[in-house]
Design a protein around this motif. Sequence first.
Motif, PDB file in Angstrom:
ATOM      1  N   THR A   1      38.972  45.008  38.502  1.00 18.13           N
ATOM      2  CA  THR A   1      38.522  45.821  37.368  1.00 18.13           C
ATOM      3  C   THR A   1      39.490  46.976  37.105  1.00 18.13           C
ATOM      4  O   THR A   1      39.821  47.281  35.938  1.00 18.13           O
ATOM      5  CB  THR A   1      37.112  46.372  37.634  1.00 18.13           C
ATOM      6  N   LYS A   2      39.941  47.636  38.159  1.00 22.92           N
ATOM      7  CA  LYS A   2      40.893  48.736  37.991  1.00 22.92           C
ATOM      8  C   LYS A   2      42.176  48.248  37.321  1.00 22.92           C
ATOM      9  O   LYS A   2      42.727  48.913  36.445  1.00 22.92           O
ATOM     10  CB  LYS A   2      41.226  49.361  39.350  1.00 22.92           C
ATOM     11  N   ALA A   3      42.612  47.076  37.723  1.00 22.96           N
ATOM     12  CA  ALA A   3      43.841  46.527  37.142  1.00 22.96           C
ATOM     13  C   ALA A   3      43.642  46.233  35.654  1.00 22.96           C
ATOM     14  O   ALA A   3      44.527  46.528  34.817  1.00 22.96           O
ATOM     15  CB  ALA A   3      44.244  45.259  37.887  1.00 22.96           C
TER      16      ALA A   3
ATOM     17  N   ASN B   1      30.732  47.103  38.982  1.00 26.47           N
ATOM     18  CA  ASN B   1      32.173  47.303  38.834  1.00 26.47           C
ATOM     19  C   ASN B   1      32.791  46.313  37.844  1.00 26.47           C
ATOM     20  O   ASN B   1      33.984  46.014  37.908  1.00 26.47           O
ATOM     21  CB  ASN B   1      32.864  47.175  40.197  1.00 26.47           C
ATOM     22  N   ASN B   2      31.951  45.808  36.967  1.00 25.81           N
ATOM     23  CA  ASN B   2      32.447  44.891  35.946  1.00 25.81           C
ATOM     24  C   ASN B   2      33.125  45.678  34.828  1.00 25.81           C
ATOM     25  O   ASN B   2      32.600  46.695  34.357  1.00 25.81           O
ATOM     26  CB  ASN B   2      31.272  44.080  35.386  1.00 25.81           C
TER      27      ASN B   2
ATOM     28  N   ALA C   1      36.318  42.917  43.407  1.00 27.77           N
ATOM     29  CA  ALA C   1      35.954  43.194  42.018  1.00 27.77           C
ATOM     30  C   ALA C   1      36.498  44.545  41.569  1.00 27.77           C
ATOM     31  O   ALA C   1      36.958  44.688  40.421  1.00 27.77           O
ATOM     32  CB  ALA C   1      34.435  43.160  41.866  1.00 27.77           C
ATOM     33  N   VAL C   2      36.455  45.541  42.461  1.00 25.06           N
ATOM     34  CA  VAL C   2      36.976  46.872  42.125  1.00 25.06           C
ATOM     35  C   VAL C   2      38.472  46.798  41.828  1.00 25.06           C
ATOM     36  O   VAL C   2      38.959  47.378  40.844  1.00 25.06           O
ATOM     37  CB  VAL C   2      36.693  47.856  43.280  1.00 25.06           C
TER      38      VAL C   2
ATOM     39  N   ILE D   1      30.549  42.721  50.710  1.00 23.15           N
ATOM     40  CA  ILE D   1      31.453  43.882  50.683  1.00 23.15           C
ATOM     41  C   ILE D   1      32.843  43.462  50.238  1.00 23.15           C
ATOM     42  O   ILE D   1      33.491  44.127  49.408  1.00 23.15           O
ATOM     43  CB  ILE D   1      31.505  44.545  52.070  1.00 23.15           C
ATOM     44  N   LYS D   2      33.318  42.336  50.773  1.00 19.24           N
ATOM     45  CA  LYS D   2      34.643  41.845  50.385  1.00 19.24           C
ATOM     46  C   LYS D   2      34.687  41.499  48.901  1.00 19.24           C
ATOM     47  O   LYS D   2      35.667  41.776  48.211  1.00 19.24           O
ATOM     48  CB  LYS D   2      34.999  40.617  51.220  1.00 19.24           C
ATOM     49  N   ALA D   3      33.604  40.876  48.422  1.00 20.88           N
ATOM     50  CA  ALA D   3      33.550  40.508  47.010  1.00 20.88           C
ATOM     51  C   ALA D   3      33.549  41.752  46.126  1.00 20.88           C
ATOM     52  O   ALA D   3      34.204  41.776  45.062  1.00 20.88           O
ATOM     53  CB  ALA D   3      32.303  39.665  46.742  1.00 20.88           C
TER      54      ALA D   3
END
Length: 231
Positions: A145-147, A187-188, A141-142, A135-137
């Motif tokens: 990816t958003k950034a 979420n890549n 990643a989210v 979950i932390k990973a």
Amino acid sequence: MSEEQSAEAPPVETSNETPNEASENGGFFDGKSVEQEQEGFLADKGDAESNGDEAPKGEQDNTDDKPVEYEFKLPDGIEDSEETQAYTNELKTMAQALKLSPEQAQALLELDIKAKTEGAEEYKAAQEKDEKDKIKAAEKAVIETKAALKEEWGGDTDKNVRTANRALKEFGGSELEGVLNEAGVLNNATVIRAFHKAGLSLVEDSSPGGAGATKRNKSAAEILYPDEKKG
């Protein structure tokens, strides 16, 4: 020789009793044989006693040949289920083969259950930790990816992500989403860009006068890889 000296000595009385018969009166050195003397203290009566106490053949105690009955007491927190019954039956068989006493068998049961319980708890803790790490990973990643997408798309980021989600739903739905999630690439940023591109093609084909009005709908592969030449 004088007259007194020539007088005959008085006759000695003799007895017809044999030495053994004379010894019936008892007393010290009464003529008993060594075997006869061993009747009092320190007499070896082992043979006589053993012969008297020994059970006839066929009636001897066969306790060692009788199977031991085991009644197990389950530790607190262990339910008496069918699975537990099967486990205790197997343990009884093993205890009988090892000729364990009921106390030893009970101790073995408690030790085995304790080891299994601790092992299950350790496994559960490891599973929970692994799930938390995943979950932390995913959350990390989210954020990353958003950034990355925001830097590329700016104010259109949310709109472009919605377009990518429409393509994901069109081409695979929840099943494809699960595959991507299991692979850790849902979420890549690269994957989202590809589905955003596919989503734009869907919008163009569905618009009035678009390519979809006169041509067949493109496949997912054609949309995702438009430059791929056919063999």
